[in-house]
Scaffold this motif. Structure first.
Motif, short mmCIF file in Angstrom:
data_model
loop_
_atom_site.label_atom_id
_atom_site.label_comp_id
_atom_site.label_asym_id
_atom_site.label_seq_id
_atom_site.Cartn_x
_atom_site.Cartn_y
_atom_site.Cartn_z
N ILE A 279 0.87 -1.17 0.00
CA ILE A 279 0.00 0.00 0.00
C ILE A 279 0.90 1.22 0.00
N ASN A 280 0.78 2.00 -1.09
CA ASN A 280 1.66 3.14 -1.29
C ASN A 280 3.13 2.74 -1.19
N SER A 281 3.47 1.65 -1.87
CA SER A 281 4.83 1.13 -1.96
C SER A 281 5.36 0.60 -0.64
N GLN A 282 4.54 0.49 0.37
CA GLN A 282 4.96 -0.06 1.65
C GLN A 282 4.43 -1.49 1.77
N ARG A 283 5.36 -2.42 2.01
CA ARG A 283 4.98 -3.83 2.07
C ARG A 283 4.10 -4.08 3.30
N MET A 284 3.04 -4.85 3.06
CA MET A 284 2.13 -5.20 4.15
C MET A 284 2.68 -6.41 4.92
#
Length: 810
Positions: A279-284
């Motif tokens: 999400i927005n280049s941030q890994r979940m």
């Protein structure tokens, strides 16, 4: 009986040898190549080339042996066969078809490797020359079992070749070492022959860009030696495949704080792929996901509590096969959460702010994360108070959520913001800074700077420009021109110095025939990678004037400080001259030249202290001996001295007459003169006065002679010397100095007891009148604070004036 038999054999041998000796004419024929598999039967041809009845004898020789290994005698009826004794003789026999003499041959059974060699068939005819045939028998040696290698030289040992990657170029080599002669090696896919190497030991197959369809394909390497059964090696290709399909489901409006499940489905990957959520280049966090694998289909289910700040963000599912690190598949959906806009301003044309240049256009976009979507946008420059509106003349256009700036100039460099509205409210964006790369401009703007110069001399000018950094707009380049009264001349680069955004020039001025208001113009031009300076930096060269004298002089802590005056356009320096004022007792009956402090205006300035400063009119006075002094401060340039000095008159230095009243600002009040103690003192005073008069007359004559000599020789005294000079006359060595009756020097005392701070300020300049010494107030201190009253006694005593007259005594 035995004797007859032996005799018969000897006769036959003798006859055979005689035939051999008589058949010395051998007809050479080409060598016939014969291949034979080990253990098989082979034929060594021997074409009789005539009827059997014309042939006398046929013999076979091997290699260089002179003894035949097989003989057929046709002379006495049916052919008589004779073979050499041993194992080879038992495996050979001559085959003759009388109806086809050309098919005659020597048959060899169970051919062994040692049977190889060059065989010669000799045919002796009854009435024809002997004929010879050469036959080369080669026993075939089977090759080794085929071995398969990949492009990196690794041997494929089993029946599986790989794994290889989809899209990879495949090179397989099938090698069959040994074998005689060399076998044929070929590659097959099914019945399709892909490659073949004739009479070789290695065959390679090149399959460029392996496709998905090649996965599981069986390839066959076939080694085919002559007369032997082929050897076959099969391998099956194993491929790692890229994922083919990806889909994210579960989107739609979501309320903040509610959980929602999102499903990412993919297929076609071998082995099973890695599935990551962003999400927005941030890994979940992987703990939020659950993976299901069904054959080639893989699913990842993520259950997540949607937050308010996630509205408008991209939820991305990324599928990757570790064997294809550069290849990924992504699918995404936009999270929709209802909340007021979060505005963001960005530059969309050009893509990077550092590419903004003068005369080009820029396009700004105001985007907003909002749900429902924003319906109104405004733009601001600088702060929010400066609303940007449409200005076609100024090249500004606001089109919905876009701001277009046409024909960029330096003034467009600023911070820009935008605000977006929707039904939930409004939001202001963070600022976006635009830095327009522009041409150089004069730091001084369009102001024409004036510089001073002298005809025939040199003039110096410094040009400073404002421009973007060299990293963004390239280095600055300068060139100068001199605009005279007749033409415009470029100044050589050797006269130009460049340091960063500043350039200095030294230019020699011409010597005009007539005086003019100005001496021409200097133009400074700068350029960078953006372009040339539109308007040059102009310098008007004016004739240099004499410098103005310093002003606001004061003495504090035995240090004299002044404010410099205008330098007239040329570099100036400052000169201090201190003239000592000596106390003189009055002669009896003559007090016309004495003031109330006992100072005379004629002949009392006898000592001079001279110092110079190239930077500021500031001079230390600690080298002076205690006493009273008149201080003169000049400005000096190559054009000459200032017409008038700054003057401080009768200033006490470290005397007992200083007044120290804390926090006060008072006029100086010296001690009253002591009265004569006796008549002898009066007589001595009269004698001293007469001696002083005579000394003054002699000194005046000497000074006059010295001045006459100086005018003839015109010597130049070093202005920087710091020495004590003795005078026999007053301070009037400077022509053209006067004090206006309304502008007089004022001597004041400031400070407190213990510091003895003496300050003096000059309130005028000397003109053509003699110098004046201020008489100090002798009233009590309380009276001086109220200012000068009508009863104040101010006396001025003239100091004798002599033009440029200076005498130094050892």
């Amino acid at each position: 009986m035995a004797t007859d038999t032996n005799l018969c054999v000897l006769v036959k041998l003798a006859l055979l040898l005689s035939l051999i000796r008589t058949s010395e004419e051998i007809v050479e024929a080409s060598v016939i190549q014969v291949w034979s598999a080990p253990g098989a039967q082979t034929r060594l041809p021997c074409d009789l080339a005539a009827s059997v009845h014309e042939v006398a004898m046929t013999m076979w020789f091997k290699d260089g042996d002179r003894m035949p290994i097989y003989t057929v005698d046709f002379r006495n009826g049916p052919p008589v066969h004779w073979a050499i004794a041993g194992e080879f003789g038992t495996r050979t026999h001559f085959v003759l078809n009388e109806s086809d003499p050309s098919s005659a041959h020597l048959a060899v059974d169970k051919v062994a490797r040692y049977d190889e060699g060059i065989y010669r068939c000799r045919i002796d005819y009854i009435n024809s020359p002997t004929r010879n045939y050469r036959v080369n028998l080669t026993v075939i040696v089977p090759p080794d079992s085929p071995r398969i290698y990949d492009s990196e030289g690794r041997e494929i040992l089993g029946s599986i070749a790989g794994p290889f990657r989809e899209g990879q170029d495949l090179l397989l080599s099938c090698q069959a070492s040994g074998g005689k002669p060399a076998p044929d090696v070929s590659w097959y896919r099914g019945k399709e022959r892909l490659a073949i190497t004739k009479a070789g030991s290695v065959c390679q197959i090149h399959l460029p860009a392996l496709s998905r369809e090649m996965s599981g394909t069986k390839l066959q390497c076939k080694v085919e030696p002559p007369l032997l059964q082929p050897q076959i090696r099969d391998v099956t290709l194993k491929l790692y495949l890229k994922p083919q399909f990806i889909r994210v489901t579960g989107g739609g409006p979501t309320r903040s704080g509610h959980e929602r499940s999102f499903v990412c489905t993919t297929r076609g990957s071998k082995p099973a792929p890695n599935i990551d959520w962003f999400i927005n280049s941030q890994r979940m966090d992987s703990a939020l996901t659950q993976v299901e694998v069904d054959g080639e289909v893989t699913k990842s289910i993520m259950t997540w509590r949607v937050r308010r700040e996630d509205s408008g963000r991209q939820l991305v599912c990324r599928v990757s096969n570790p064997w294809f690190p550069a290849y990924t598949l992504e699918d995404s959906l936009t999270l929709e959460v209802l909340y007021p806009p979060v505005a963001q301003i960005s530059l969309i044309e050009p893509k990077e702010p550092r590419l903004l240049r003068e005369d080009e256009d820029a396009e700004l976009l105001c985007s907003a994360d909002a749900s429902p979507p924003s319906y109104n946008f405004t733009f601001y420059k600088g702060n929010e108070n400066h609303l940007i509106r449409d200005d076609p003349i100024g090249g500004i256009a606001v089109e919905g959520n876009k701001l277009i700036l046409r024909g960029l100039r330096r003034h467009h460099s600023s911070r820009y913001r935008c605000r977006a509205w929707n039904s939930e409210g409004s939001g202001l964006s963070e600022p976006l800074t635009l830095n327009v790369l522009s041409r150089p401009e004069c730091s001084a703007g369009s102001v024409v700077q004036q510089i001073a110069g002298a005809p025939g001399g040199e003039v110096r000018a410094r040009c400073s420009v404002s421009a973007p950094s060299a990293r963004d707009a390239g280095p600055l380049r300068f060139y100068w021109t001199y605009n005279g009264t007749k033409d415009v001349l470029p100044i050589p680069p050797s006269n130009v110095t460049i340091m960063g955004a500043t350039s200095s020039v030294i230019h020699g001025l011409p010597s005009p025939d007539d005086e003019d208001d100005d001496l021409g113009w200097l133009a400074c031009w700068a350029s960078n990678d953006i372009g040339n300076q539109r308007e040059p930096c102009l310098f008007r060269i004016m004739p240099a004037a004499l410098p103005e004298p310093p002003s606001n002089c004061e003495i504090e802590d035995e240090f004299l400080r002044c404010d410099p005056g205008h330098d007239g356009g040329l570099p100036q320096r400052f000169i201090l001259e201190a003239l000592e004022v000596r106390q003189q007792e009055p002669a009896m009956g003559d007090d016309s030249t004495m003031n109330d402090q006992g100072f005379s205006g004629r002949g009392l300035s006898e000592a001079v202290y001279r110092a110079s400063n190239d930077v500021m009119p500031q001079f230390p006075l600690d080298a002076l001996s205690p006493g009273r002094y008149t201080f003169l401060v000049y400005s000096e340039t190559p054009r000459g001295r200032s017409q008038h000095p700054a003057a401080l008159h009768s200033i006490p230095i470290r005397t007992s007459d200083d007044l120290d009243v804390p926090g006060s600002l008072q006029t100086m009040t010296p001690m009253p003169p002591q009265p004569p103690s006796s008549d002898n003192g009066v007589a001595l005073l009269v004698g001293a006065s007469l001696s002083l008069v005579l000394l003054t007359i002699l000194t005046t004559l000497c000074v006059t002679l010295v001045v006459i000599c100086k005018k003839r020789q015109s010597p130049q005294r070093d202005p920087e010397q710091n020495t004590i000079l003795r005078r026999s006359v007053g301070v009037s060595m400077y022509s053209g100095s006067s004090i206006s009756p309304s502008i007089v020097p004022t001597v004041v005392v400031r400070g407190h007891r213990g510091s003895r701070v003496l300050a003096a300020r000059w309130s005028g300049v000397l003109d053509d009148t003699p110098l004046a010494v201020l008489a100090l107030d002798t009233r009590p201190h309380a009276d001086t604070d109220s200012g000068h009253s009508d009863g104040e006694l101010l006396q001025e005593t003239d100091l004798s004036r002599h033009d440029d007259m200076e005498t130094q005594t050892e």
